[in-house]
Design a protein around this motif. Structure first.
Motif, PDB file in Angstrom:
ATOM      1  N   SER A   5       9.512   2.836   4.308  1.00 43.52           N
ATOM      2  CA  SER A   5       9.741   1.627   5.103  1.00 43.52           C
ATOM      3  C   SER A   5      11.232   1.314   5.192  1.00 43.52           C
ATOM      4  CB  SER A   5       8.991   0.453   4.476  1.00 43.52           C
ATOM      5  OG  SER A   5       9.237  -0.742   5.181  1.00 43.52           O
ATOM      6  N   ASP A  45       0.242  -2.642   7.037  1.00 40.91           N
ATOM      7  CA  ASP A  45       1.627  -2.950   7.407  1.00 40.91           C
ATOM      8  C   ASP A  45       2.080  -4.288   6.843  1.00 40.91           C
ATOM      9  OD1 ASP A  45       1.867  -0.571   8.772  1.00 40.91           O
ATOM     10  OD2 ASP A  45       1.369  -1.424  10.730  1.00 40.91           O
ATOM     11  N   GLN A  62       5.253  -5.052   4.314  1.00 48.51           N
ATOM     12  CA  GLN A  62       6.258  -6.044   4.669  1.00 48.51           C
ATOM     13  C   GLN A  62       6.354  -7.137   3.608  1.00 48.51           C
ATOM     14  OE1 GLN A  62       8.542  -5.839   7.120  1.00 48.51           O
ATOM     15  NE2 GLN A  62       7.622  -3.800   7.282  1.00 48.51           N
TER      16      GLN A  62
END
Length: 489
Positions: free
Chosen positions: A336, A278, A282
């Motif tokens: 995302s 993750d 990001q």
């Protein structure tokens, strides 16, 4: 390397021949122990206190090698590829001499050669373990990764990659690198500023190997680059710049994209590794400029460079791994973005449409065209020749065929998942535009359905429903070709 041409063998006079006959040879080679001792003795003189006197004249001398000295040490560099020579050097503590040179010499060429010799020696397991087990040696070599000389950086990266590829000592090097934050800054600086393709490829291979070995280190490096955004003002102008990791990767990829496909493959795989966490995703999407730069580079690769119209289908064999990485990263980015745009959607069912695009056809249709072309070429590559038999014992086997099939399967799985995500978001207007421009037709839709069914049946069924509103005849034609879709439509 061009900087280290293989020198001609030494001319032996009568005295040399007598030495060789008397056991002067190193192992089973024709190399002379006496001559090698002489070269090593010369190196020792370089690192002894007497030769390290202060003074501008001495400092200037340390920056240059005489032609004779350079040729002799280069000969050792070539010789060190031989296991007998490498073991002989190890037995007589030559690595300590080379480490001393690295710690004290200011001559870039000499430092490059010494690291290069150590890199050759480390190719042999016993020597690699010995060099790696010495903490002092490890510190000296890691410091070389902060060098300003590209050839020395290249040889240092080659040595580190060799050690990281040795299972017995890989964890030792990972931990050392973790304990040296300066390595992160050095690597990012190289990737973001170097124009040396060979160096960029080798540094990329080191990073790829590090992340593959240790996810914890990968996450630490990701966070290093996001601790402060690149556009934040620095209060102290003397402070070291904070490198953002993803932009550094992108810059290196741009630099090598047209010159080294294998190197580009490495950097795309690094990006793919980032998307497995993750924090890594990001790091790509949290800064709009970074996200857009990443997407634009990948989009340009798949739509304008790889697997193009007119390319022979077999080219997919060369591009399969880099395409798999690119499609995987694009799929992760788009998912995302969609999750941010539609937070109430179930996980795993995110739209593939990033919000930054100007219009649906600007993004979806070229991607659909590229994905279907990849699937078409894959189908062509997997077809057997018409006159081929099931097995021919006299036909030579391809040792890499099993691995090729494995990578092809990965590419197909990733391509189908990405294509299904895009299909889910196609509107009536987008489909009409695709039919008009040729990105969608019966042949391409049939290839897509063949690959998507039965795993993505609901996606195909929904697409048929949209297609029926635009071109009913084509929709019915496809239903006839794929009865399972017709039966459930």
């Amino acid at each position: 390397m061009d900087r280290n041409p293989s020198p001609p063998p030494p001319n032996c006079n009568q005295e040399d021949e007598e030495d060789l006959a008397g056991g002067d040879c190193i192992g089973s080679t024709v190399y002379s122990k006496h001559w090698l001792f002489g070269v090593l003795s010369g190196l020792i003189q370089i690192v002894t206190p007497e030769s390290a006197k202060s003074g501008s004249d001495d400092d200037e001398q340390q920056m240059e090698l005489t032609e004779e000295t350079e040729n002799e040490i280069c000969r050792v560099w070539d010789m060190s590829m031989d296991e007998d020579v490498a073991l002989f050097l190890q037995e007589f503590k030559a690595p300590d001499i080379f480490m001393g040179v690295l710690a004290k010499s200011r001559c870039p060429r000499l430092r490059e050669i010494c690291v290069g010799i150590l890199g050759n020696m480390a190719c042999f397991r016993e020597i690699c373990v010995s060099i790696s087990s010495c903490e002092d040696h490890g510190q000296v070599l890691l410091q070389c990764l902060c060098d300003s000389d590209p050839p020395t950086l290249l040889e240092t990266s080659r040595l580190l990659l060799t050690c990281l590829s040795q299972a017995e000592v890989a964890s030792v090097w990972v931990e050392r690198i973790r304990q040296h934050p300066s390595i992160y800054a050095s690597v990012c600086f190289i990737m973001s500023s170097s124009t040396n393709v060979d160096l960029l490829v080798k540094v990329g291979e080191v990073v790829d190997k590090l992340f593959d070995l240790d996810e914890k280190l990968m996450l630490e490096w990701i966070r290093n680059g996001t601790a402060r955004l690149p556009d934040q003002p620095q209060e102290d102008s003397e402070e070291q710049p904070v490198f953002s990791f993803v932009p550094s990767i992108l810059e290196a990829a741009r630099q090598i994209r047209s010159e080294n496909l294998e190197g580009l493959d490495v950097y795309m795989h690094i990006l793919q590794l980032l998307t497995t966490a993750d924090d890594g995703i990001q790091a790509i999407v949290q800064c709009p400029d970074t996200a857009k730069d990443t997407w634009n580079l990948l989009f340009d690769l798949v739509c304008h460079e790889f697997c193009q119209v007119g390319d022979p289908p077999i080219i997919l064999q060369e591009q399969k791994t880099v395409l798999a990485s690119v499609f995987s990263v694009m799929s992760a980015i788009s998912a995302s973005w969609a999750a941010q745009e539609h937070p109430k959607r179930e996980e795993g069912k995110c739209s593939s449409l990033p919000p930054i695009k100007l219009a649906p056809t600007d993004l979806d249709l070229p991607l659909i065209d590229s994905l279907i072309r990849v699937l078409q070429n894959m189908e062509h590559c997997q077809k057997k020749p018409e006159n081929s038999t099931e097995s021919d014992p006299e036909e030579p086997t391809n040792c890499g065929s099993t691995q090729d099939e494995f990578h092809m399967k990965i590419l197909k799985d990733i391509s189908c998942e990405f294509l299904s995500n895009i299909f889910q978001e196609l509107t009536k207007e987008t489909v009409a535009q695709g039919l008009k421009e040729g990105q969608l037709n019966k042949e391409k839709c049939s290839c897509a359905f063949q690959s998507l069914l039965p795993l993505y049946s609901p996606v195909v069924e929904d697409f048929i429903k949209v297609l029926r509103k635009v071109d009913k005849a084509l929709a019915e034609d496809l239903e006839e070709s794929f009865p399972s879709v017709k039966a459930q439509a």
